[in-house]
Design a protein around this motif. Structure first.
Motif, PDB file in Angstrom:
ATOM      1  N   LEU A  90       0.830  -1.203   0.000  1.00 19.52           N
ATOM      2  CA  LEU A  90       0.000   0.000   0.000  1.00 19.52           C
ATOM      3  C   LEU A  90       0.867   1.256   0.000  1.00 19.52           C
ATOM      4  O   LEU A  90       1.985   1.252   0.519  1.00 19.52           O
ATOM      5  N   PRO A  91       0.369   2.361  -0.553  1.00 15.71           N
ATOM      6  CA  PRO A  91       1.153   3.607  -0.578  1.00 15.71           C
ATOM      7  C   PRO A  91       1.450   4.113   0.833  1.00 15.71           C
ATOM      8  O   PRO A  91       0.696   3.852   1.774  1.00 15.71           O
ATOM      9  N   ASP A  92       2.535   4.841   0.971  1.00 18.24           N
ATOM     10  CA  ASP A  92       2.871   5.447   2.254  1.00 18.24           C
ATOM     11  C   ASP A  92       1.851   6.517   2.608  1.00 18.24           C
ATOM     12  O   ASP A  92       1.290   7.189   1.731  1.00 18.24           O
ATOM     13  N   ASP A  93       1.591   6.675   3.896  1.00 19.88           N
ATOM     14  CA  ASP A  93       0.766   7.778   4.384  1.00 19.88           C
ATOM     15  C   ASP A  93       1.223   8.117   5.800  1.00 19.88           C
ATOM     16  O   ASP A  93       2.077   7.441   6.364  1.00 19.88           O
ATOM     17  N   ASN A  94       0.649   9.150   6.370  1.00 15.21           N
ATOM     18  CA  ASN A  94       1.087   9.646   7.678  1.00 15.21           C
ATOM     19  C   ASN A  94       0.245   9.126   8.831  1.00 15.21           C
ATOM     20  O   ASN A  94       0.361   9.624   9.960  1.00 15.21           O
ATOM     21  N   THR A  95      -0.598   8.131   8.569  1.00 13.05           N
ATOM     22  CA  THR A  95      -1.391   7.559   9.644  1.00 13.05           C
ATOM     23  C   THR A  95      -0.506   6.698  10.549  1.00 13.05           C
ATOM     24  O   THR A  95       0.617   6.327  10.179  1.00 13.05           O
ATOM     25  N   SER A  96      -1.024   6.368  11.708  1.00 12.87           N
ATOM     26  CA  SER A  96      -0.259   5.489  12.606  1.00 12.87           C
ATOM     27  C   SER A  96      -0.030   4.140  11.942  1.00 12.87           C
ATOM     28  O   SER A  96       1.043   3.543  12.078  1.00 12.87           O
ATOM     29  N   GLU A  97      -1.025   3.642  11.211  1.00 12.90           N
ATOM     30  CA  GLU A  97      -0.847   2.388  10.476  1.00 12.90           C
ATOM     31  C   GLU A  97       0.222   2.541   9.407  1.00 12.90           C
ATOM     32  O   GLU A  97       1.070   1.671   9.221  1.00 12.90           O
ATOM     33  N   GLY A  98       0.177   3.651   8.679  1.00 14.20           N
ATOM     34  CA  GLY A  98       1.149   3.888   7.623  1.00 14.20           C
ATOM     35  C   GLY A  98       2.573   3.907   8.146  1.00 14.20           C
ATOM     36  O   GLY A  98       3.502   3.443   7.468  1.00 14.20           O
ATOM     37  N   LYS A  99       2.755   4.434   9.344  1.00 15.30           N
ATOM     38  CA  LYS A  99       4.089   4.474   9.940  1.00 15.30           C
ATOM     39  C   LYS A  99       4.570   3.064  10.292  1.00 15.30           C
ATOM     40  O   LYS A  99       5.753   2.747  10.140  1.00 15.30           O
ATOM     41  N   LEU A 100       3.647   2.234  10.765  1.00 12.72           N
ATOM     42  CA  LEU A 100       4.020   0.839  11.038  1.00 12.72           C
ATOM     43  C   LEU A 100       4.418   0.127   9.752  1.00 12.72           C
ATOM     44  O   LEU A 100       5.410  -0.606   9.715  1.00 12.72           O
TER      45      LEU A 100
END
Length: 406
Positions: A90-100
């Protein structure tokens, strides 16, 4: 148990419990992501730090017969990779999930380089024993599931080393059962990237598995049928993924791939019905220590957006969340350092097969493939829905089951 480990466990299972009670897609997704991260992190992080061989426990089942130090590490890595690949794609994002996700993907890419570097303390064994045939296949499947996230970013030296390790498997013969697909996966991956591949191994895997189809979406595991979850652990997902490569490269007519996919979709219906109203499922057959891998085919069909129209994505989400809650809402399946323990739902080493060690258990990640669907997909955004057995046992309308003629 350290305070940090206890906090992580409580955080993960608290999220799972909350998701189960409120059953919103946002909470379900958060629970899935935290749990998959918790399972995968010890493998990925230690490999990135070249401490996997130092820290992975070497627990084995009764009458274990393999040289554990030569096989268990690749088992852990290959199986974990195959399960987390769609999520990491999945693309990177700034959510807590994205950081994991970003952390796990960054560490895994570093770890893959160590895994095939002969000078690394975590250089993994592809060159001896038969078991690496299996787990190289799961690594290859991960590359096929997330080529842009896990294959293309690798440096040229690492890519060449992976290719050579896969080719080194050819000096061994495979078992006459679902293992044929493992050679099919590594050869199919080599074909997909334009490398020299063995057409005989690839074609033979396809032809024998097609011959072993017994009807109503079930394949025999070799000449004799086995009633277990291997149609989900390996057979349907690898058959479909291997045949997709063959179809893309014009080695098979698309109709053959479509047939295999229809069979996997039908098999996924059985898996959805196997989830009991309370979220448990029957622990039958070999390798039940693979836990949530029993639902790989269902999760993959959801990921591919191929669920039948009468199975709502939300009912699959809710059913699988219930399974995860029942299996992982307590700390019973992890040791003090976060590694999985031998068992089905708890430390139950007596039920582990004679080929099962700690590394084998990371097949559990395969049940999480649907996490590769983006957060705004109806799988996650639709209101909660009851799964089939929950409907049936509460007197709700239920679609009559059937048999297939293909």
């Amino acid at each position: 148990m350290s305070k940090y480990t206890l906090f992580t466990i409580l955080l993960t299972f608290g999220a799972l419990s909350a998701a189960a009670q409120k059953q919103t897609g946002v909470e379900d997704r958060a629970a899935w992501a935290r749990l998959l991260y918790k399972i995968a992190y010890p493998v990925v992080h230690n490999l990135s730090q070249e401490t996997l061989k130092q820290n992975l426990p070497l627990e084995t089942g009764p009458d274990y017969y393999l040289p554990v130090k030569k096989v268990t590490y690749l088992e852990a890595v290959g199986r974990t990779m195959a399960g987390i690949a769609p999520w990491l794609a999945l693309p990177d994002d700034n959510t807590s999930e994205g950081k994991l996700r970003l952390q796990l993907r960054t560490e895994l890419l570093r770890g893959i380089a160590h895994a095939v570097d002969p000078n690394s303390p975590d250089y993994l064994n592809f060159r001896t024993e038969s078991q690496p045939i299996v787990d190289a296949a799961y690594m290859a499947q991960a590359f096929l599931r997330a080529p842009k996230a896990l294959w293309e970013p690798l440096d040229s030296v690492t890519k060449r080393r992976v290719i050579e390790e896969f080719k080194s498997l050819r000096n061994r013969k495979t078992a006459y059962n679902n293992w044929l697909l493992f050679f099919g996966m590594t050869e199919g991956f080599l074909l997909s990237i334009g490398e020299q591949y063995d057409p005989l191994r690839l074609d033979y895997a396809y032809r024998k598995m097609k011959e072993w189809y017994v009807g109503d979406a079930w394949y025999s595991d070799g000449p004799l049928f086995s009633f277990d979850y291997y149609n989900s652990y390996a057979i349907h997902p690898m058959m479909v993924d291997m045949m997709k490569v063959m179809t893309d490269k014009k080695l098979l007519p698309v109709e053959e791939y479509d047939l295999a996919l229809r069979r996997m979709v039908r098999y996924a219906e059985f898996l959805e019905r196997l989830i009991a109203p309370d979220g448990t499922y029957p622990p039958f057959g070999r390798s039940i220590t693979y836990r949530t891998a029993a639902f790989q085919a269902l999760s993959q069909v959801a990921l591919m957006e191929k669920l039948p129209s009468y199975i709502q994505p939300a009912q699959v989400r809710c059913g699988l969340t219930a399974v995860m809650r029942h299996m992982f809402e307590g700390p019973q399946n992890f040791d003090a350092n976060g590694w999985l323990v031998l068992g089905f739902n708890g430390h139950q080493p007596m039920i582990a097969d004679q080929y099962t060690s700690t590394g084998s258990l990371y097949m559990a990640t395969l049940g999480f493939l649907a996490l590769g669907l983006p957060a705004d997909h109806p799988f996650w955004t639709a209101p909660a829905a009851d799964w089939t057995s929950k409907k049936a046992w509460s007197g709700q309308p239920v679609k009559k089951d059937y048999k297939v003629e293909f």
